[in-house]
Write an enzyme that holds these catalytic residues in place. Sequence first.
Site, short mmCIF file in Angstrom:
data_model
loop_
_atom_site.label_atom_id
_atom_site.label_comp_id
_atom_site.label_asym_id
_atom_site.label_seq_id
_atom_site.Cartn_x
_atom_site.Cartn_y
_atom_site.Cartn_z
N ASN A 9 0.86 -1.18 0.00
CA ASN A 9 0.00 0.00 0.00
C ASN A 9 0.90 1.23 0.00
O ASN A 9 1.42 1.63 1.04
CB ASN A 9 -0.89 -0.03 1.26
CG ASN A 9 -1.78 1.20 1.37
OD1 ASN A 9 -1.87 1.98 0.44
ND2 ASN A 9 -2.42 1.36 2.53
N TRP A 10 1.08 1.80 -1.19
CA TRP A 10 2.01 2.94 -1.31
C TRP A 10 1.37 4.25 -0.86
O TRP A 10 2.03 5.28 -0.83
CB TRP A 10 2.50 3.06 -2.76
CG TRP A 10 3.39 1.92 -3.18
CD1 TRP A 10 4.00 1.02 -2.34
CD2 TRP A 10 3.76 1.54 -4.50
NE1 TRP A 10 4.73 0.11 -3.08
CE2 TRP A 10 4.60 0.41 -4.41
CE3 TRP A 10 3.47 2.04 -5.78
CZ2 TRP A 10 5.15 -0.22 -5.52
CZ3 TRP A 10 4.01 1.42 -6.89
CH2 TRP A 10 4.85 0.30 -6.76
N LYS A 11 0.11 4.22 -0.55
CA LYS A 11 -0.62 5.43 -0.11
C LYS A 11 -0.32 6.58 -1.08
O LYS A 11 -0.17 6.34 -2.28
CB LYS A 11 -0.26 5.77 1.34
CG LYS A 11 -0.40 4.55 2.26
CD LYS A 11 -0.33 4.88 3.72
CE LYS A 11 -0.46 3.61 4.54
NZ LYS A 11 -0.45 3.80 5.96
N HIS A 97 -9.77 1.38 4.64
CA HIS A 97 -8.52 1.64 5.38
C HIS A 97 -8.81 2.66 6.48
O HIS A 97 -9.63 3.56 6.28
CB HIS A 97 -7.45 2.16 4.42
CG HIS A 97 -6.09 2.19 5.06
ND1 HIS A 97 -5.72 3.17 5.93
CD2 HIS A 97 -5.05 1.33 4.99
CE1 HIS A 97 -4.48 2.92 6.36
NE2 HIS A 97 -4.06 1.81 5.80
N GLU A 99 -7.29 5.17 7.44
CA GLU A 99 -7.09 6.56 7.02
C GLU A 99 -8.33 7.09 6.28
O GLU A 99 -8.69 8.25 6.40
CB GLU A 99 -5.81 6.67 6.16
CG GLU A 99 -4.57 6.53 7.04
CD GLU A 99 -3.37 5.92 6.36
OE1 GLU A 99 -3.33 5.86 5.12
OE2 GLU A 99 -2.45 5.47 7.09
N GLU A 171 -5.87 -4.54 10.69
CA GLU A 171 -4.85 -3.52 10.93
C GLU A 171 -5.21 -2.72 12.18
O GLU A 171 -6.05 -1.80 12.10
CB GLU A 171 -4.77 -2.56 9.75
CG GLU A 171 -4.37 -3.18 8.44
CD GLU A 171 -3.79 -2.13 7.49
OE1 GLU A 171 -2.64 -2.26 7.10
OE2 GLU A 171 -4.49 -1.16 7.18
N GLY A 177 2.09 2.57 11.01
CA GLY A 177 3.13 3.60 10.91
C GLY A 177 3.78 3.98 12.23
O GLY A 177 4.44 5.01 12.32
N SER A 215 2.85 -1.75 10.71
CA SER A 215 4.28 -1.85 11.05
C SER A 215 4.91 -3.20 10.69
O SER A 215 5.77 -3.69 11.41
CB SER A 215 4.49 -1.51 12.53
OG SER A 215 4.13 -0.17 12.78
N GLY A 236 2.67 -0.95 4.45
CA GLY A 236 2.70 0.46 4.06
C GLY A 236 4.13 0.93 3.90
O GLY A 236 4.78 0.68 2.88
N GLY A 237 4.65 1.59 4.92
CA GLY A 237 5.99 2.22 4.88
C GLY A 237 7.08 1.34 4.27
O GLY A 237 7.82 1.78 3.38
P1 PGA Z 1 2.49 0.61 7.82
O1 PGA Z 1 1.08 0.85 7.13
O2 PGA Z 1 3.04 -0.69 7.26
O3 PGA Z 1 3.32 1.80 7.41
O4 PGA Z 1 2.28 0.54 9.28
C1 PGA Z 1 0.19 -0.21 6.90
C2 PGA Z 1 -1.09 0.31 6.28
O5 PGA Z 1 -1.50 1.44 6.60
O6 PGA Z 1 -1.73 -0.39 5.47
#
Ligand code: PGA
Length: 252
Positions: A9-11, A97, A99, A171, A177, A215, A236-237
């Site tokens: 997930n590159w956001k 998600h 967010e 999640e 993050g 994470s 994500g990150g």
């Molecule tokens: P993260 O994000 O790996 O940076 O914690 C995961 C996500 O939001 O899907």
Amino acid sequence: MKSRIYVANWKMNMPLDGALELTKQCKKLMAHQDNKEKQIVLCPTFPALYPIAKLLQSTPIGIGAQNCSEHEMGAYTGEVSAQSLSQVGCTYCIVGHSERRNYFHETNEIIARKVGKLFGAAINPIICIGETAKEHKDNKTLQALEQQLDPIINVINNAEQCSDELYIAYEPVWAIGTGKVPDKATLQTTFNWLHAHVQSALQPAKSVYLLYGGSVDEHTVKDIAEVQYIDGFLVGGASLDFQKFKNIVSLA
Ligand code: PGA
């Protein structure tokens, strides 16, 4: 059946040129990947979907969007329909998600409608659920997950069209993050519940993949992978750095 799924997930962290570069590296990785049953799915921003789909044509790497509209078509400025996503080559789409729930006020009902639209476009939804830090602290994780899941399971049970494979990504909001990951025993309890709940609530039973996200990196992934019923990861990150993503795929 794939052995595991790794969703990047590159956001909104990758401009188009960076996204194309990273895609080329992932394409090479898959060419050398021993275990062909490991499914990689890249989720870039909307404008990158079509060029990435072209780059990945005739490779096993999947392409996913990060969101879609709850509507089929019409006067919804700025929205992107599931049908358009399908036409540019998406076969997966992240929905719900945290967010999106937090910043864009998406409710369980909106998310459930998006899932319905994705089914209609033959796209596999990757449905995100997870408890907040407060719910976690108050020991209300399973309650929060049930509240988020049940309206969606209802849509799935009543859908005329439904994908053969379902993806549910757990999640914890407080783990995204932050570098924090639930301990293994807690994760196991959560995944035991998720597995049992999904199997009993879905009629008829479907092929369901349970993912963990929050994470996930090359240091945390091995322990997380030992938890029973985890079929994949939403990253994500760490998915923005090719070497880190590659390590995750090879370690777990
Ligand atoms: P993260 O994000 O790996 O940076 O914690 C995961 C996500 O939001 O899907």
